[in-house]
Design a protein around this motif. Structure first.
Motif, PDB file in Angstrom:
ATOM      1  N   LEU A 159      48.405  31.052  24.872  1.00 50.94           N
ATOM      2  CA  LEU A 159      49.290  30.191  25.669  1.00 50.94           C
ATOM      3  C   LEU A 159      48.694  29.803  27.023  1.00 50.94           C
ATOM      4  O   LEU A 159      49.101  28.812  27.619  1.00 50.94           O
ATOM      5  CB  LEU A 159      50.629  30.897  25.921  1.00 50.94           C
ATOM      6  N   PHE A 160      47.762  30.625  27.524  1.00 47.18           N
ATOM      7  CA  PHE A 160      47.234  30.414  28.872  1.00 47.18           C
ATOM      8  C   PHE A 160      45.710  30.321  28.843  1.00 47.18           C
ATOM      9  O   PHE A 160      45.067  30.932  27.990  1.00 47.18           O
ATOM     10  CB  PHE A 160      47.640  31.586  29.786  1.00 47.18           C
ATOM     11  N   SER A 161      45.155  29.601  29.804  1.00 48.64           N
ATOM     12  CA  SER A 161      43.696  29.506  29.858  1.00 48.64           C
ATOM     13  C   SER A 161      43.113  30.838  30.339  1.00 48.64           C
ATOM     14  O   SER A 161      43.764  31.606  31.059  1.00 48.64           O
ATOM     15  CB  SER A 161      43.277  28.371  30.793  1.00 48.64           C
ATOM     16  N   ALA A 162      41.881  31.097  29.943  1.00 47.90           N
ATOM     17  CA  ALA A 162      41.246  32.378  30.257  1.00 47.90           C
ATOM     18  C   ALA A 162      41.096  32.566  31.760  1.00 47.90           C
ATOM     19  O   ALA A 162      41.282  33.667  32.290  1.00 47.90           O
ATOM     20  CB  ALA A 162      39.876  32.457  29.573  1.00 47.90           C
ATOM     21  N   ASP A 163      40.777  31.474  32.474  1.00 48.93           N
ATOM     22  CA  ASP A 163      40.596  31.665  33.920  1.00 48.93           C
ATOM     23  C   ASP A 163      41.935  31.816  34.645  1.00 48.93           C
ATOM     24  O   ASP A 163      41.991  32.475  35.690  1.00 48.93           O
ATOM     25  CB  ASP A 163      39.714  30.579  34.552  1.00 48.93           C
ATOM     26  N   ALA A 164      43.008  31.258  34.095  1.00 44.87           N
ATOM     27  CA  ALA A 164      44.329  31.514  34.690  1.00 44.87           C
ATOM     28  C   ALA A 164      44.679  32.991  34.526  1.00 44.87           C
ATOM     29  O   ALA A 164      45.177  33.631  35.454  1.00 44.87           O
ATOM     30  CB  ALA A 164      45.396  30.641  34.045  1.00 44.87           C
ATOM     31  N   ILE A 165      44.366  33.525  33.353  1.00 40.41           N
ATOM     32  CA  ILE A 165      44.635  34.947  33.112  1.00 40.41           C
ATOM     33  C   ILE A 165      43.811  35.814  34.056  1.00 40.41           C
ATOM     34  O   ILE A 165      44.333  36.729  34.695  1.00 40.41           O
ATOM     35  CB  ILE A 165      44.356  35.304  31.631  1.00 40.41           C
ATOM     36  N   SER A 166      42.525  35.481  34.187  1.00 47.80           N
ATOM     37  CA  SER A 166      41.717  36.352  35.051  1.00 47.80           C
ATOM     38  C   SER A 166      42.099  36.173  36.524  1.00 47.80           C
ATOM     39  O   SER A 166      42.112  37.130  37.287  1.00 47.80           O
ATOM     40  CB  SER A 166      40.220  36.131  34.825  1.00 47.80           C
ATOM     41  N   ARG A 167      42.472  34.930  36.891  1.00 46.04           N
ATOM     42  CA  ARG A 167      42.899  34.737  38.286  1.00 46.04           C
ATOM     43  C   ARG A 167      44.195  35.509  38.574  1.00 46.04           C
ATOM     44  O   ARG A 167      44.350  36.130  39.634  1.00 46.04           O
ATOM     45  CB  ARG A 167      43.107  33.256  38.581  1.00 46.04           C
ATOM     46  N   ALA A 168      45.137  35.468  37.631  1.00 48.11           N
ATOM     47  CA  ALA A 168      46.392  36.209  37.829  1.00 48.11           C
ATOM     48  C   ALA A 168      46.106  37.703  37.974  1.00 48.11           C
ATOM     49  O   ALA A 168      46.698  38.381  38.819  1.00 48.11           O
ATOM     50  CB  ALA A 168      47.346  35.954  36.665  1.00 48.11           C
ATOM     51  N   LYS A 169      45.175  38.191  37.174  1.00 53.80           N
ATOM     52  CA  LYS A 169      44.827  39.623  37.282  1.00 53.80           C
ATOM     53  C   LYS A 169      44.231  39.946  38.651  1.00 53.80           C
ATOM     54  O   LYS A 169      44.561  40.962  39.262  1.00 53.80           O
ATOM     55  CB  LYS A 169      43.846  40.014  36.169  1.00 53.80           C
ATOM     56  N   GLU A 170      43.337  39.064  39.109  1.00 55.02           N
ATOM     57  CA  GLU A 170      42.739  39.252  40.452  1.00 55.02           C
ATOM     58  C   GLU A 170      43.816  39.288  41.533  1.00 55.02           C
ATOM     59  O   GLU A 170      43.789  40.112  42.441  1.00 55.02           O
ATOM     60  CB  GLU A 170      41.838  38.057  40.808  1.00 55.02           C
ATOM     61  N   ILE A 171      44.745  38.324  41.430  1.00 54.07           N
ATOM     62  CA  ILE A 171      45.788  38.225  42.457  1.00 54.07           C
ATOM     63  C   ILE A 171      46.667  39.464  42.438  1.00 54.07           C
ATOM     64  O   ILE A 171      46.955  40.067  43.479  1.00 54.07           O
ATOM     65  CB  ILE A 171      46.615  36.934  42.253  1.00 54.07           C
TER      66      ILE A 171
ATOM     67  N   ALA B 281      45.888  42.355  41.446  1.00 50.47           N
ATOM     68  CA  ALA B 281      45.120  43.493  41.963  1.00 50.47           C
ATOM     69  C   ALA B 281      45.071  43.469  43.488  1.00 50.47           C
ATOM     70  O   ALA B 281      44.934  44.512  44.141  1.00 50.47           O
ATOM     71  CB  ALA B 281      43.711  43.484  41.369  1.00 50.47           C
ATOM     72  N   ALA B 282      45.196  42.275  44.063  1.00 47.55           N
ATOM     73  CA  ALA B 282      45.125  42.166  45.528  1.00 47.55           C
ATOM     74  C   ALA B 282      46.470  42.448  46.194  1.00 47.55           C
ATOM     75  O   ALA B 282      46.552  42.574  47.409  1.00 47.55           O
ATOM     76  CB  ALA B 282      44.650  40.764  45.923  1.00 47.55           C
ATOM     77  N   ILE B 283      47.533  42.511  45.393  1.00 41.57           N
ATOM     78  CA  ILE B 283      48.865  42.737  45.960  1.00 41.57           C
ATOM     79  C   ILE B 283      49.167  44.233  45.895  1.00 41.57           C
ATOM     80  O   ILE B 283      49.125  44.818  44.816  1.00 41.57           O
ATOM     81  CB  ILE B 283      49.939  41.948  45.172  1.00 41.57           C
ATOM     82  N   PRO B 284      49.470  44.852  47.044  1.00 40.50           N
ATOM     83  CA  PRO B 284      49.743  46.298  47.016  1.00 40.50           C
ATOM     84  C   PRO B 284      50.814  46.622  45.969  1.00 40.50           C
ATOM     85  O   PRO B 284      51.862  45.981  45.937  1.00 40.50           O
ATOM     86  CB  PRO B 284      50.251  46.589  48.442  1.00 40.50           C
ATOM     87  N   GLY B 285      50.515  47.539  45.094  1.00 41.96           N
ATOM     88  CA  GLY B 285      51.450  47.934  44.043  1.00 41.96           C
ATOM     89  C   GLY B 285      51.725  46.840  43.020  1.00 41.96           C
ATOM     90  O   GLY B 285      52.691  46.930  42.270  1.00 41.96           O
ATOM     91  N   ARG B 286      50.904  45.778  43.006  1.00 45.19           N
ATOM     92  CA  ARG B 286      51.111  44.630  42.110  1.00 45.19           C
ATOM     93  C   ARG B 286      52.535  44.070  42.244  1.00 45.19           C
ATOM     94  O   ARG B 286      53.070  43.461  41.319  1.00 45.19           O
ATOM     95  CB  ARG B 286      50.856  45.021  40.648  1.00 45.19           C
ATOM     96  N   ALA B 287      53.136  44.271  43.418  1.00 44.81           N
ATOM     97  CA  ALA B 287      54.558  43.972  43.587  1.00 44.81           C
ATOM     98  C   ALA B 287      54.748  42.555  44.108  1.00 44.81           C
ATOM     99  O   ALA B 287      54.770  42.315  45.303  1.00 44.81           O
ATOM    100  CB  ALA B 287      55.198  44.986  44.535  1.00 44.81           C
ATOM    101  N   THR B 288      54.907  41.606  43.169  1.00 44.12           N
ATOM    102  CA  THR B 288      55.142  40.220  43.591  1.00 44.12           C
ATOM    103  C   THR B 288      56.576  40.032  44.078  1.00 44.12           C
ATOM    104  O   THR B 288      56.935  38.946  44.513  1.00 44.12           O
ATOM    105  CB  THR B 288      54.906  39.238  42.424  1.00 44.12           C
ATOM    106  N   GLY B 289      57.377  41.081  44.001  1.00 45.09           N
ATOM    107  CA  GLY B 289      58.751  40.990  44.497  1.00 45.09           C
ATOM    108  C   GLY B 289      58.971  41.785  45.767  1.00 45.09           C
ATOM    109  O   GLY B 289      60.105  42.026  46.153  1.00 45.09           O
ATOM    110  N   ALA B 290      57.883  42.189  46.418  1.00 47.15           N
ATOM    111  CA  ALA B 290      58.031  42.953  47.659  1.00 47.15           C
ATOM    112  C   ALA B 290      57.756  42.055  48.862  1.00 47.15           C
ATOM    113  O   ALA B 290      56.980  41.109  48.776  1.00 47.15           O
ATOM    114  CB  ALA B 290      57.061  44.141  47.664  1.00 47.15           C
ATOM    115  N   TYR B 291      58.421  42.341  49.986  1.00 47.03           N
ATOM    116  CA  TYR B 291      57.992  41.714  51.231  1.00 47.03           C
ATOM    117  C   TYR B 291      56.521  42.041  51.421  1.00 47.03           C
ATOM    118  O   TYR B 291      56.087  43.174  51.148  1.00 47.03           O
ATOM    119  CB  TYR B 291      58.694  42.319  52.454  1.00 47.03           C
ATOM    120  N   SER B 292      55.771  41.095  51.915  1.00 48.09           N
ATOM    121  CA  SER B 292      54.369  41.372  52.209  1.00 48.09           C
ATOM    122  C   SER B 292      54.204  41.646  53.705  1.00 48.09           C
ATOM    123  O   SER B 292      55.166  41.599  54.467  1.00 48.09           O
ATOM    124  CB  SER B 292      53.519  40.161  51.828  1.00 48.09           C
ATOM    125  N   HIS B 293      52.971  41.914  54.099  1.00 49.58           N
ATOM    126  CA  HIS B 293      52.574  41.868  55.509  1.00 49.58           C
ATOM    127  C   HIS B 293      53.165  40.593  56.111  1.00 49.58           C
ATOM    128  O   HIS B 293      53.250  39.563  55.426  1.00 49.58           O
ATOM    129  CB  HIS B 293      51.043  41.838  55.551  1.00 49.58           C
TER     130      HIS B 293
END
Lengths: 471, 471
Positions: free
Chosen positions: B77-89, B91-103
């Protein structure tokens, strides 16, 4: 300068120091007496491991990439009701454009859904035209302060202790905070007699008091207002001609059986007050509740009882920032309309929701008991919200040591706590407290399996602190 | 009251009237001389049918619902680089928490990516600590105004015509707008001599001028500054001790071969000015460019050359609103780091990007030519951004009719245009113009296949209007 006057303790000095220590842990592991920083300073559940509710995230993903809805594989990856909800939402968005600015108040179809959710919660009608969807609750608070405050002769009655968004926003908009004190002895009760006294005091000083802020469930106090008390507050606002600014972002966070959440709008309508009797604003957010979606920055304010010219000004302020983010708008519509009995996701949704809320209740109780078992600490019950606000009866010697270090005594305590344990709390001075008393605000959000360790570390620190400073 | 003084024309009276007409079209089809409202009032590409860039949306969907990354179906369903970019992102988010307040400034890993994107664009280093990720560009502008303006004796030099965010924000924060005029005759040129004259005038009136706003590419004018001119502006700011507020949100929107975008930071560094020479703020947004993701509310400001105490105040203001929305943060990192040659998505991405920008260039040219072919209209070239700002030489009779209707003449014209054609434009008076001249701002965003019809409707209206009012 208004910016210099503004203070915001939940992201203040101690948090900045904690971020430095966290970097140190990364670059020099083992150099500190703890191996992780535990952020109990802010109500940020997902940063501490709480998982997002699956249904909500399914819908968001489908709305972010609608072409998924045309693919066969999607049916095996997403629940049927998430798919149908995403379709409904896209149909409600003009041009299905999740990447377009919306109406300044938010997408009309999503506001309809939010209004329906409010009506079903309260048993009284709600109107999409009264909803302003916002990036979390904070922008709504800023908008109202911007509107209400002309200069330092305009005042806002705020609870002490209070969430520092209010003091910060009043300072930024050049007004005056008129404090009223919550009574720690009666479980942070709100006394109308104190409200009245503070209002009269302020008026005698020439302050034009324009609004009353009530935070229910309370932040940082965790109290949940009784229905009678809410009725008195509503009558007080009507009689005194005050706008009631009701911070109701913790409406889903109630942990005791004998209390329930009532919105101020429901209370006002229940005692027969209509639109003309009372200007009322209710703030809600996707950041709190069992959803805890802080990073999505969704929320709304519902404003009722304002004249057309005032509403036009609210609309104008909202329009200067164009609109709130669409992902947050969608999420706000979802939290006000979660899956219902019979939906495919319902059982899983219910299990996730109950699991989170029951765990929070257990964590609140465990921390409350732990605080109350420590020498010189007394802690009210956490009836709701996400915090405990224990009073620390600091020894005179500690107060003097703080003075020598040029710190408020509770900030001194919190800094020492951080440096010994990695636990980040916010000193009570950031929220306001009765002069001469000292508190900390500690969230109930560390993961449940970590709570015993938090308590052990806290206890060891506190005992050593008291041993060092006992008078 | 500052709120009353604030005006925001791009969502003003005419737009509200258009929304009313749109409702009328729904409830009483056929009751108006047109069958759709065409919103050319605001740079909102996706509301007019522009499709989001697939790669960006793939990554957002994966980040919204990370458990997709564990599923086999996702690979189809998704392109390979979208998948790898999402993984990178993640990994860069503390706790992989896209629902947390950030810095408060935004997630550090995303700011690193944004800084890398800036460095690669400019050929000069950029630093994640200088980046404040914001909900679109507007909150950054408000933050800077809040910081720079103490009272009405503090002034900000702003172009006339200007994007009304600036006038609105200056009004809301109680400061004074010091106008400088862009020269319509030289393609909306920015004359240093006029800048200097206006600065001296303001100073002689006791105004403490603190900053200069430059919008490049220009809004509403569509001009792109020449490199020489930018060098002069940078020198002027250094010599006069002004903060340079560079609105660079249209950096990707350039439609002529002989112009290119240069960031003011690149210009400053190229002529040898370092951090200490010039406080400089660059605003960028995910709402513009070829991406046009207005509803996602992503953006950033890069601030360089400020002292540590001032930066602390910027940080404090940012922290009062906790953080910008994470979806917008992720998108800001993506637009500054789109797919590269060799990535699976590159060819599709490049085709989408080029298709959008080439079409915008054709639409700009077609509308520009159409305006210039009409009696009494003259229109400069749209070199960049998303707008044309033609001058309408209104007959005296029309001006008198406007007066009788209690409208500004250009608002009168725009209202008549709306009522005859359904086309929504913004009167020049909302942006400021040389007194006695009248303009409208019209976006170049209607779908390309609709442009001929827009031109036909516009032409018919204008000819009838001129016939009615010709002196």
């Amino acid at each position: 300068m208004q910016v210099l006057k503004c203070e915001y303790a939940v992201r203040g000095e101690i948090v900045i120091h904690a971020q430095r220590l966290q970097q140190q842990l990364q670059t020099q592991p083992g150099s500190l007496p703890f191996d992780e920083i535990l952020y109990c300073n802010i109500g940020n559940p997902q940063s501490l491991g709480q998982k997002p509710v699956t249904f909500f995230r399914e819908v968001l993903a489908l709305c972010d990439h609608p072409s998924l809805l045309e693919k066969e594989e999607t049916k095996s990856l997403f629940s049927a009701d998430a798919i149908s909800r995403a379709k409904e939402i896209l149909a409600a968005i003009p041009g299905r454009a999740t990447g377009a600015y919306s109406h300044s108040q938010g997408i009309k179809g999503l506001r309809d859904a939010i209004a329906a959710g409010i009506a079903s919660r309260d048993g009284f009608p709600a109107n999409a035209d009264d909803i302003f969807v916002t990036d979390g609750a904070s922008p709504g608070v800023h908008m109202m302060m911007q509107l209400l405050l002309r200069d330092e002769k305009d005042g806002i009655l705020c609870p002490i202790p209070q969430y520092p968004l209010y003091s910060a926003s009043i300072a930024l908009h050049g007004g005056t905070l008129v404090p009223y004190y919550l009574d720690e002895k009666t479980g942070w009760g709100l006394e109308i007699s104190d409200l009245k006294k503070q209002l009269e005091d302020a008026r005698s000083k020439g302050i034009d008091v324009r609004a009353l802020v009530v935070i229910n469930p309370g932040n940082p106090t965790g109290q949940v207002l009784a229905e009678d008390n809410q009725c008195d507050i509503v009558r007080f606002c009507k009689n005194e001609g005050l706008v009631l600014l009701a911070d109701e972002v913790y409406q889903e966070n109630i942990y005791v059986d004998d209390k329930k959440f009532n919105s101020f709008k429901k209370i006002a309508r229940s005692i027969g007050y209509g639109e003309d009797d009372l200007p009322l604003v209710s703030f809600q957010s996707v950041s709190k509740g069992y959803y805890g979606e802080c990073g999505k920055r969704g929320g709304y304010m519902e404003i009722t009882g304002f004249s057309a010219p005032v509403r036009e000004q609210v609309y104008k302020i909202a329009s200067v920032n164009l609109c709130s983010n669409i992902t947050g708008q969608i999420l706000a519509s979802l939290v006000m309309n979660p899956p219902k009995v019979g939906d495919e996701s319902y059982a899983a949704y219910k299990a996730e929701k109950d699991g989170i809320l029951q765990s929070l209740a257990r964590r609140a109780k465990a921390l409350e008991d732990a605080f109350n078992n420590l020498e010189g600490i007394s802690c009210n019950k956490a009836e709701g919200a996400m915090y405990l606000f224990p009073q620390i009866h600091l020894p005179q010697k500690a107060i003097e040591a703080a003075k020598a270090a040029n710190k408020a005594p509770d900030a001194f305590y919190a800094l020492r706590l951080l440096e010994s344990t990695g636990i980040v709390v916010v000193p009570g001075s950031g929220f306001g407290q009765v002069p001469g008393t000292w508190h900390i605000r500690c969230t109930i959000l560390p993961q449940e399996e970590k709570i015993p360790a938090v308590i052990t570390r806290f206890k060891a620190f506190h005992e050593a602190f008291m041993a060092e400073y006992r008078d």
